[in-house]
Design an enzyme around this catalytic site. Structure first.
Site, short mmCIF file in Angstrom:
data_model
loop_
_atom_site.label_atom_id
_atom_site.label_comp_id
_atom_site.label_asym_id
_atom_site.label_seq_id
_atom_site.Cartn_x
_atom_site.Cartn_y
_atom_site.Cartn_z
N ALA A 23 -3.54 3.67 -0.57
CA ALA A 23 -4.40 3.28 0.55
C ALA A 23 -5.70 2.61 0.13
O ALA A 23 -6.58 2.42 0.96
CB ALA A 23 -4.72 4.52 1.40
N GLY A 26 -4.63 -3.49 0.71
CA GLY A 26 -3.48 -4.01 1.46
C GLY A 26 -3.09 -3.21 2.68
O GLY A 26 -3.93 -2.78 3.48
N TYR A 172 14.12 -4.11 -6.77
CA TYR A 172 13.29 -3.92 -5.58
C TYR A 172 14.17 -3.62 -4.37
O TYR A 172 13.88 -2.71 -3.58
CB TYR A 172 12.44 -5.15 -5.32
CG TYR A 172 11.50 -5.01 -4.15
CD1 TYR A 172 10.42 -4.12 -4.19
CD2 TYR A 172 11.68 -5.76 -2.99
CE1 TYR A 172 9.55 -4.00 -3.10
CE2 TYR A 172 10.82 -5.65 -1.91
CZ TYR A 172 9.76 -4.75 -1.97
OH TYR A 172 8.90 -4.62 -0.90
#
Length: 307
Positions: A23, A26, A172
């Site tokens: 956090a 972005g 990914y």
């Protein structure tokens, strides 16, 4: 459900405790900022505490910082212990942190980095904190996936750590598919308890630091189209925030942008790939994840083995 769900639709969050991983920048920062603005007590769970403190200073509200390195099971266990001590109840666990398209690297525990951070780290953190959520009516586990769960995406049980060959895009895709498989499997285990739900979200194409490892061959075209086809982090965070706060949300749902190909737009209920709904794969991944992390979910009833 509103077609144009915005930050104005976020219900009052006073009295709720939200933990947001990754956090300090972005999407995670935007998510934390939106929740704090509506009164939530927000914990920025971040790898770099100094950056986390700088991020917290930019957010108005009740915000603290927790050291958490999702690439280390030791760090995850330490962070979970500290969070449990500080927060007898947790309303929202937002599994947001992630890495994308990294060169092949391994975590402190030997896991391929994208699978280790994006999936296994959050799997372990959720298991270690779940008993702080279960007694809380309306509590939620929100895990951030990606459109990448459709691209070259499969769970390679024969080579989960990509030791034989490595594809940045494939790794990914595997990790982001795992996020959804985990969410749906978790929701089935949570359903009998009736208090906590598991939900997933994705940001579409958001202009954040996440793409810094994009392969060289893609950087020029990606850089050229970014302003045209991406949205700001504040918009990209809305599907996550809707999944976390909209009273109409139910367990096992998936939220993303409403625009074409789910790239941009206001958040709405969207569909994930057929592969993400394969219950046999969900169960197998759950078992493997428990074995790799050493974290089990003893407060939940195990599913029967798939036939």
């Amino acid at each position: 459900m509103s077609d144009n769900w915005t930050e104005q639709h976020i219900p009052d969050q006073h009295g709720r405790v939200a933990i947001v991983t990754g956090a300090n920048t972005g999407l995670g920062f935007a998510t934390a900022q939106l929740l704090a603005a509506r009164g939530a007590t927000v914990v920025l769970a971040v790898r770099d505490v100094e950056k986390g403190e700088r991020a917290a200073a930019r957010i108005t509200g009740d915000v603290t910082v927790q050291a958490l390195d999702l690439a280390s099971l030791d760090s995850i266990r330490s962070a979970a212990a500290e969070l449990r001590a500080a927060h007898p109840r947790i309303d929202l666990l937002i599994n947001n942190a992630g890495v994308m398209y990294t060169p092949r690297q391994t975590t402190a525990d030997g896991f391929e980095l994208q699978f280790g951070v994006n999936h296994l780290g959050h799997f372990a953190l959720t298991g270690l904190l779940l008993d702080r959520l279960l007694p809380v009516p309306g509590s939620r586990v929100v895990t951030v996936s990606s459109n990448g769960h459709r691209i070259r995406a499969a769970i390679h049980f024969d080579d989960l750590q990509w030791e034989r060959s490595y594809s940045r895009v494939g790794a990914y895709g595997q990790a982001k598919l795992a996020n959804l498989l985990f969410t749906y499997a978790l929701q089935r285990r949570l359903a009998p308890h009736g208090t906590t739900i598991a939900v997933a979200a994705h940001p579409g194409a958001s202009n954040t630091e996440l793409a810094r490892y994009t392969p060289t061959a893609l950087r020029v075209p990606v850089g050229w189209v970014t302003p045209l086809f991406t949205q700001k982090a504040e918009m990209g965070a809305l599907p996550t925030v809707r999944a976390a706060t909209d009273p109409a949300v139910t367990g096992g749902q998936y939220y993303g942008p409403a625009g074409r190909a789910q790239v941009r737009g206001y958040p709405r209920l969207v569909a994930s790939s057929p592969a993400s709904h394969d219950q046999a794969v969900q169960q197998r991944l759950w078992t493997v994840s428990e074995e790799l992390t050493g974290v089990t979910f003893p407060t939940l009833t195990p599913e029967p083995k798939a036939s």
